[in-house]
Motif scaffolding. Structure first.
Motif, PDB file in Angstrom:
ATOM      1  N   TRP A  97       0.829  -1.196   0.000  1.00 42.84           N
ATOM      2  CA  TRP A  97       0.000   0.000   0.000  1.00 42.84           C
ATOM      3  C   TRP A  97       0.872   1.257   0.000  1.00 42.84           C
ATOM      4  O   TRP A  97       0.575   2.236  -0.693  1.00 42.84           O
ATOM      5  N   ALA A  98       1.979   1.215   0.738  1.00 42.81           N
ATOM      6  CA  ALA A  98       2.881   2.367   0.837  1.00 42.81           C
ATOM      7  C   ALA A  98       3.573   2.668  -0.493  1.00 42.81           C
ATOM      8  O   ALA A  98       4.066   3.780  -0.694  1.00 42.81           O
ATOM      9  N   GLU A  99       3.607   1.710  -1.410  1.00 45.71           N
ATOM     10  CA  GLU A  99       4.232   1.907  -2.720  1.00 45.71           C
ATOM     11  C   GLU A  99       3.273   2.509  -3.744  1.00 45.71           C
ATOM     12  O   GLU A  99       3.644   2.737  -4.878  1.00 45.71           O
ATOM     13  N   ILE A 100       2.017   2.716  -3.346  1.00 46.19           N
ATOM     14  CA  ILE A 100       0.995   3.224  -4.265  1.00 46.19           C
ATOM     15  C   ILE A 100       0.584   4.619  -3.835  1.00 46.19           C
ATOM     16  O   ILE A 100       0.291   4.855  -2.669  1.00 46.19           O
ATOM     17  N   GLU A 101       0.566   5.540  -4.790  1.00 47.28           N
ATOM     18  CA  GLU A 101       0.101   6.906  -4.534  1.00 47.28           C
ATOM     19  C   GLU A 101      -1.346   7.025  -4.976  1.00 47.28           C
ATOM     20  O   GLU A 101      -1.754   6.406  -5.954  1.00 47.28           O
ATOM     21  N   SER A 102      -2.092   7.837  -4.267  1.00 44.79           N
ATOM     22  CA  SER A 102      -3.475   8.132  -4.604  1.00 44.79           C
ATOM     23  C   SER A 102      -3.623   9.645  -4.669  1.00 44.79           C
ATOM     24  O   SER A 102      -3.129  10.358  -3.792  1.00 44.79           O
ATOM     25  N   LYS A 103      -4.279  10.126  -5.719  1.00 44.79           N
ATOM     26  CA  LYS A 103      -4.453  11.564  -5.873  1.00 44.79           C
ATOM     27  C   LYS A 103      -5.834  11.831  -6.468  1.00 44.79           C
ATOM     28  O   LYS A 103      -6.179  11.275  -7.513  1.00 44.79           O
ATOM     29  N   THR A 104      -6.602  12.665  -5.786  1.00 38.46           N
ATOM     30  CA  THR A 104      -7.928  13.016  -6.282  1.00 38.46           C
ATOM     31  C   THR A 104      -7.820  13.625  -7.676  1.00 38.46           C
ATOM     32  O   THR A 104      -7.008  14.510  -7.909  1.00 38.46           O
ATOM     33  N   GLY A 105      -8.616  13.123  -8.583  1.00 42.51           N
ATOM     34  CA  GLY A 105      -8.625  13.621  -9.949  1.00 42.51           C
ATOM     35  C   GLY A 105      -7.628  12.925 -10.854  1.00 42.51           C
ATOM     36  O   GLY A 105      -7.759  12.975 -12.073  1.00 42.51           O
ATOM     37  N   ALA A 106      -6.622  12.285 -10.295  1.00 38.34           N
ATOM     38  CA  ALA A 106      -5.625  11.594 -11.111  1.00 38.34           C
ATOM     39  C   ALA A 106      -5.780  10.074 -11.008  1.00 38.34           C
ATOM     40  O   ALA A 106      -5.635   9.369 -11.984  1.00 38.34           O
ATOM     41  N   GLY A 107      -6.053   9.573  -9.812  1.00 43.51           N
ATOM     42  CA  GLY A 107      -6.232   8.144  -9.624  1.00 43.51           C
ATOM     43  C   GLY A 107      -5.154   7.551  -8.746  1.00 43.51           C
ATOM     44  O   GLY A 107      -4.830   8.084  -7.681  1.00 43.51           O
ATOM     45  N   TYR A 108      -4.558   6.461  -9.237  1.00 42.21           N
ATOM     46  CA  TYR A 108      -3.581   5.700  -8.463  1.00 42.21           C
ATOM     47  C   TYR A 108      -2.382   5.409  -9.358  1.00 42.21           C
ATOM     48  O   TYR A 108      -2.512   5.295 -10.568  1.00 42.21           O
ATOM     49  N   ARG A 109      -1.209   5.263  -8.729  1.00 43.46           N
ATOM     50  CA  ARG A 109      -0.032   4.857  -9.473  1.00 43.46           C
ATOM     51  C   ARG A 109       0.963   4.191  -8.526  1.00 43.46           C
ATOM     52  O   ARG A 109       0.977   4.467  -7.322  1.00 43.46           O
ATOM     53  N   LEU A 110       1.791   3.332  -9.101  1.00 47.40           N
ATOM     54  CA  LEU A 110       2.923   2.795  -8.347  1.00 47.40           C
ATOM     55  C   LEU A 110       3.960   3.898  -8.291  1.00 47.40           C
ATOM     56  O   LEU A 110       4.247   4.548  -9.311  1.00 47.40           O
ATOM     57  N   ARG A 111       4.519   4.113  -7.129  1.00 47.57           N
ATOM     58  CA  ARG A 111       5.524   5.171  -6.988  1.00 47.57           C
ATOM     59  C   ARG A 111       6.690   4.907  -7.939  1.00 47.57           C
ATOM     60  O   ARG A 111       7.157   3.769  -8.046  1.00 47.57           O
ATOM     61  N   PRO A 112       7.153   5.936  -8.637  1.00 45.27           N
ATOM     62  CA  PRO A 112       8.317   5.752  -9.516  1.00 45.27           C
ATOM     63  C   PRO A 112       9.545   5.389  -8.698  1.00 45.27           C
ATOM     64  O   PRO A 112       9.685   5.804  -7.538  1.00 45.27           O
ATOM     65  N   LEU A 113      10.420   4.599  -9.298  1.00 41.50           N
ATOM     66  CA  LEU A 113      11.676   4.265  -8.624  1.00 41.50           C
ATOM     67  C   LEU A 113      12.576   5.484  -8.596  1.00 41.50           C
ATOM     68  O   LEU A 113      12.626   6.256  -9.545  1.00 41.50           O
ATOM     69  N   ALA A 114      13.263   5.658  -7.516  1.00 41.99           N
ATOM     70  CA  ALA A 114      14.151   6.816  -7.368  1.00 41.99           C
ATOM     71  C   ALA A 114      15.404   6.665  -8.193  1.00 41.99           C
ATOM     72  O   ALA A 114      15.826   5.667  -8.575  1.00 41.99           O
TER      73      ALA A 114
END
Length: 114
Positions: A97-114
């Protein structure tokens, strides 16, 4: 990114199928993630999950890291609302869950690798 029917399966049942293997090629990434039917493998550990979590995570993996996927694009892959599945994921696999970002209006994404 728009998911096409060819990306997610046939129209009659577009959820991740048992014989579908979706994942990132192993590149030495300690956060490598894959979905195989009702199994999610993350950081070398395999977890049996329900169809909603498998479909949700599978949709994000298919889109690729850093690519936003909207709730309506994920909806055909799961039986419940994406926000409820995201909350359920937090309780069952908090590391993923911590690897996934959630943003209103955009949805969900896997966090990009640094």
């Amino acid at each position: 990114m728009k998911l096409r029917d060819s990306d997610i399966g046939n129209e009659s049942d577009s959820r991740v199928q048992a014989d579908d293997v979706v994942g990132e090629a192993f590149t030495g990434d300690p956060n490598a993630l894959s979905v195989d039917g009702d199994r999610v493998t993350f950081r070398g550990e395999t977890h049996v999950v329900d169809d909603d979590i498998a479909g949700f995570v599978g949709g994000l993996v298919r889109a690729g890291r850093g690519v936003w996927v909207s709730g309506p694009e994920l909806s055909p892959l799961i039986q419940t609302r994406p926000d409820r599945t995201f909350r359920k994921l937090r309780g069952r696999l908090p590391e993923l869950w911590a690897e996934i970002e959630s943003k209103t209006g955009a949805g969900y994404r896997l966090r990009p690798l640094a």
